[in-house]
Design a protein around this motif. Sequence first.
Motif, PDB file in Angstrom:
ATOM      1  N   ARG A   9      -2.030   0.042  -8.787  1.00  0.00           N
ATOM      2  CA  ARG A   9      -3.750   0.999  -8.981  1.00  0.00           C
ATOM      3  C   ARG A   9      -4.673   0.965  -9.198  1.00  0.00           C
ATOM      4  O   ARG A   9      -5.098   1.732  -8.909  1.00  0.00           O
ATOM      5  CB  ARG A   9      -2.724   2.518 -10.338  1.00  0.00           C
TER       6      ARG A   9
ATOM      7  N   SER B 123      15.592  -4.739   4.383  1.00  0.00           N
ATOM      8  CA  SER B 123      16.917  -3.281   3.738  1.00  0.00           C
ATOM      9  C   SER B 123      18.106  -3.681   4.124  1.00  0.00           C
ATOM     10  O   SER B 123      18.761  -2.722   4.274  1.00  0.00           O
ATOM     11  CB  SER B 123      16.339  -2.023   3.106  1.00  0.00           C
TER      12      SER B 123
ATOM     13  N   ARG C  97       4.035  -1.534 -19.558  1.00  0.00           N
ATOM     14  CA  ARG C  97       3.910   0.842 -19.796  1.00  0.00           C
ATOM     15  C   ARG C  97       4.814   1.137 -20.372  1.00  0.00           C
ATOM     16  O   ARG C  97       4.272   2.378 -21.266  1.00  0.00           O
ATOM     17  CB  ARG C  97       2.882   1.259 -18.955  1.00  0.00           C
TER      18      ARG C  97
ATOM     19  N   THR D 289       6.550  -3.898 -16.646  1.00  0.00           N
ATOM     20  CA  THR D 289       5.301  -4.117 -17.441  1.00  0.00           C
ATOM     21  C   THR D 289       4.683  -3.080 -19.045  1.00  0.00           C
ATOM     22  O   THR D 289       6.614  -3.129 -19.251  1.00  0.00           O
ATOM     23  CB  THR D 289       4.605  -3.364 -16.887  1.00  0.00           C
TER      24      THR D 289
ATOM     25  N   SER E 234       0.593   7.349 -18.311  1.00  0.00           N
ATOM     26  CA  SER E 234      -0.717   7.402 -16.748  1.00  0.00           C
ATOM     27  C   SER E 234       0.805   6.866 -15.626  1.00  0.00           C
ATOM     28  O   SER E 234       1.482   6.263 -16.292  1.00  0.00           O
ATOM     29  CB  SER E 234      -2.115   6.932 -16.972  1.00  0.00           C
ATOM     30  N   GLY E 235      -0.380   7.397 -14.260  1.00  0.00           N
ATOM     31  CA  GLY E 235       0.849   6.445 -13.449  1.00  0.00           C
ATOM     32  C   GLY E 235       1.355   7.174 -12.983  1.00  0.00           C
ATOM     33  O   GLY E 235       1.985   8.527 -13.272  1.00  0.00           O
TER      34      GLY E 235
ATOM     35  N   THR F  40       0.732  -1.355  -0.074  1.00  0.00           N
ATOM     36  CA  THR F  40      -0.413   0.012   0.161  1.00  0.00           C
ATOM     37  C   THR F  40       1.218   1.214   0.074  1.00  0.00           C
ATOM     38  O   THR F  40       0.003   2.148   0.210  1.00  0.00           O
ATOM     39  CB  THR F  40      -0.785   0.119   1.680  1.00  0.00           C
TER      40      THR F  40
ATOM     41  N   ALA G  35       8.521  -5.882  -6.797  1.00  0.00           N
ATOM     42  CA  ALA G  35       9.178  -7.329  -8.232  1.00  0.00           C
ATOM     43  C   ALA G  35       8.325  -6.389  -9.057  1.00  0.00           C
ATOM     44  O   ALA G  35       9.261  -7.243 -10.795  1.00  0.00           O
ATOM     45  CB  ALA G  35       7.963  -7.936  -7.389  1.00  0.00           C
ATOM     46  N   LEU G  36       8.048  -5.263  -9.443  1.00  0.00           N
ATOM     47  CA  LEU G  36       7.591  -5.162 -10.835  1.00  0.00           C
ATOM     48  C   LEU G  36       8.350  -3.539 -11.237  1.00  0.00           C
ATOM     49  O   LEU G  36       8.586  -3.060 -12.024  1.00  0.00           O
ATOM     50  CB  LEU G  36       6.101  -4.073 -11.387  1.00  0.00           C
ATOM     51  N   ALA G  37       9.389  -3.228 -10.898  1.00  0.00           N
ATOM     52  CA  ALA G  37      10.219  -2.468 -11.023  1.00  0.00           C
ATOM     53  C   ALA G  37       9.393  -1.296 -10.244  1.00  0.00           C
ATOM     54  O   ALA G  37       9.668  -0.268 -11.833  1.00  0.00           O
ATOM     55  CB  ALA G  37      11.075  -2.665 -11.848  1.00  0.00           C
TER      56      ALA G  37
ATOM     57  N   GLN H 252      -4.824  -4.026 -13.247  1.00  0.00           N
ATOM     58  CA  GLN H 252      -3.271  -4.028 -13.029  1.00  0.00           C
ATOM     59  C   GLN H 252      -2.987  -5.184 -12.421  1.00  0.00           C
ATOM     60  O   GLN H 252      -2.450  -6.511 -12.045  1.00  0.00           O
ATOM     61  CB  GLN H 252      -2.312  -3.198 -12.398  1.00  0.00           C
TER      62      GLN H 252
ATOM     63  N   LYS I 247       5.166  -1.203   9.373  1.00  0.00           N
ATOM     64  CA  LYS I 247       6.862  -0.619   9.441  1.00  0.00           C
ATOM     65  C   LYS I 247       6.914   0.791  10.505  1.00  0.00           C
ATOM     66  O   LYS I 247       6.318   1.001  10.289  1.00  0.00           O
ATOM     67  CB  LYS I 247       7.485  -0.913   8.289  1.00  0.00           C
TER      68      LYS I 247
ATOM     69  N   SER J 201      -1.787  -8.878 -12.557  1.00  0.00           N
ATOM     70  CA  SER J 201      -0.230  -9.474 -12.333  1.00  0.00           C
ATOM     71  C   SER J 201      -0.930 -10.939 -10.892  1.00  0.00           C
ATOM     72  O   SER J 201       0.133 -11.698 -10.623  1.00  0.00           O
ATOM     73  CB  SER J 201      -0.005  -8.687 -10.716  1.00  0.00           C
TER      74      SER J 201
ATOM     75  N   PHE K 158      10.180  -6.316  -2.174  1.00  0.00           N
ATOM     76  CA  PHE K 158       9.827  -5.971  -2.888  1.00  0.00           C
ATOM     77  C   PHE K 158       9.684  -4.919  -4.258  1.00  0.00           C
ATOM     78  O   PHE K 158      10.476  -5.392  -4.420  1.00  0.00           O
ATOM     79  CB  PHE K 158       9.536  -4.696  -1.244  1.00  0.00           C
TER      80      PHE K 158
ATOM     81  N   LEU L 224       5.771  -8.832  -3.458  1.00  0.00           N
ATOM     82  CA  LEU L 224       5.553  -7.980  -2.959  1.00  0.00           C
ATOM     83  C   LEU L 224       5.337  -6.792  -4.061  1.00  0.00           C
ATOM     84  O   LEU L 224       6.151  -5.800  -4.209  1.00  0.00           O
ATOM     85  CB  LEU L 224       5.694  -7.235  -1.789  1.00  0.00           C
ATOM     86  N   ILE L 225       3.681  -6.867  -3.927  1.00  0.00           N
ATOM     87  CA  ILE L 225       3.435  -5.640  -6.050  1.00  0.00           C
ATOM     88  C   ILE L 225       2.737  -4.403  -4.699  1.00  0.00           C
ATOM     89  O   ILE L 225       1.811  -4.657  -3.767  1.00  0.00           O
ATOM     90  CB  ILE L 225       2.594  -6.649  -6.635  1.00  0.00           C
TER      91      ILE L 225
END
Length: 331
Positions: free
Chosen positions: A300, A170, A233, A231, A241-242, A32, A224-226, A304, A98, A308, A222, A296-297
């Motif tokens: 939006r 990290s 896009r 993707t 967008s985004g 989130t 995972a889609l950079a 999407q 966290k 995934s 975390f 962890l993805i």
Amino acid sequence: MSHFPDQTRYETAVYRRCGHSGLVLPPISLGTWQNFGAGNDFDAGRAIVRRAFDRGVTHFDLANMYGPPAGHAEDVFGRILREDFPGLLRHELVVSSKAGYEMWPGPYGRGASMKHLIASIDQTLGRLGVDHVDIFYAHRPWPDDPMEETMAALAQIVRQGKALHVGVSSFSPERTRTAHELLKREGVPLLIHQPNYSMLNRHIEDGLLDTLEELGVGCIGFSALAQGLLTDRYLDGQATSGRSLDPQGPFNPAALTPENLANVRGLAAIARRRGQTLAQMAIAWVLRDPRVTSALIGARTVEQLDESLDALNNTAFSPEELSEIDEFARE
Ligand code: NDP
């Protein structure tokens, strides 16, 4: 308005054990960090959480500073919990949060001190409206704060019943080993590590995964889609967008170098041959290593998210595919 979850949600769902613990997590978990801020539509976030749960996603990842503004994602998720997941449904969820990054003014508003972590967990529980989270993380290493104190604070939070498990995010392999040892002395296992991990950020293959395996600690990678780079896009360069269009947002346009884009296009071509989108292959690739408990993805939109989650339809890779991916899967 209560959510009436899909009654078939567990029929085909699979889960992966988190290290040597008794906790299992879904192979894909929802974060989130973005998409649950004050500038985001509440109902869009609610729809994403509902859809994820209906498709077997039981783990939702938060942090005190997610928003913006900081605290907002926990406020929003707390409302979703209260309104959509009342009563026993809460026990079908693994909710993590966290503390560590800047949260409130002054010297105690960030870091990994006893003072900061104990105040933070109470604030988090207040925003979420729950009496405990399932996992509470030290969000990042703070070399100036003694690890003994950080781990004592995490252990105290567990003993107080405010978190069931604790994790670190990290941390280097060396710091992870120290954290594990200090927590062990406190009688609290280190459940999980949350590092950045994707086809474009493979640093954890250089020692951290081996360390986690040896210690029996789980791993949730975390971004995972950079952040969307993995993707379809950005295949034509800039997205329309985004988050990359938000100058205040976390996406660094400097990542859109010709080299990166060439690698992404190379990966997309392999994904197409596998009958997957690039996003789906990127997630399946993270999960190819059994030491990774969960990918962890972020999402939006529900579309999407659905794309995934469909990554799980094809998670097998041939050795030839993996070595071809290695040619492009680099920073
Ligand atoms: P991802 O790498 O999954 O990026 C998510 C973004 O990718 C989406 O917001 C969207 O971007 C884009 N995207 C997702 N699916 C698609 C699709 N099918 N087609 C096109 N674009 C798509 O993850 P995040 O970077 O959001 O991180 C995930 C979670 O990891 C966070 O929410 C947080 O829980 C955790 N995290 C932890 C950190 C830590 O320090 N421990 C640091 C960062 C993240 P767009 O919005 O542009 O449409």
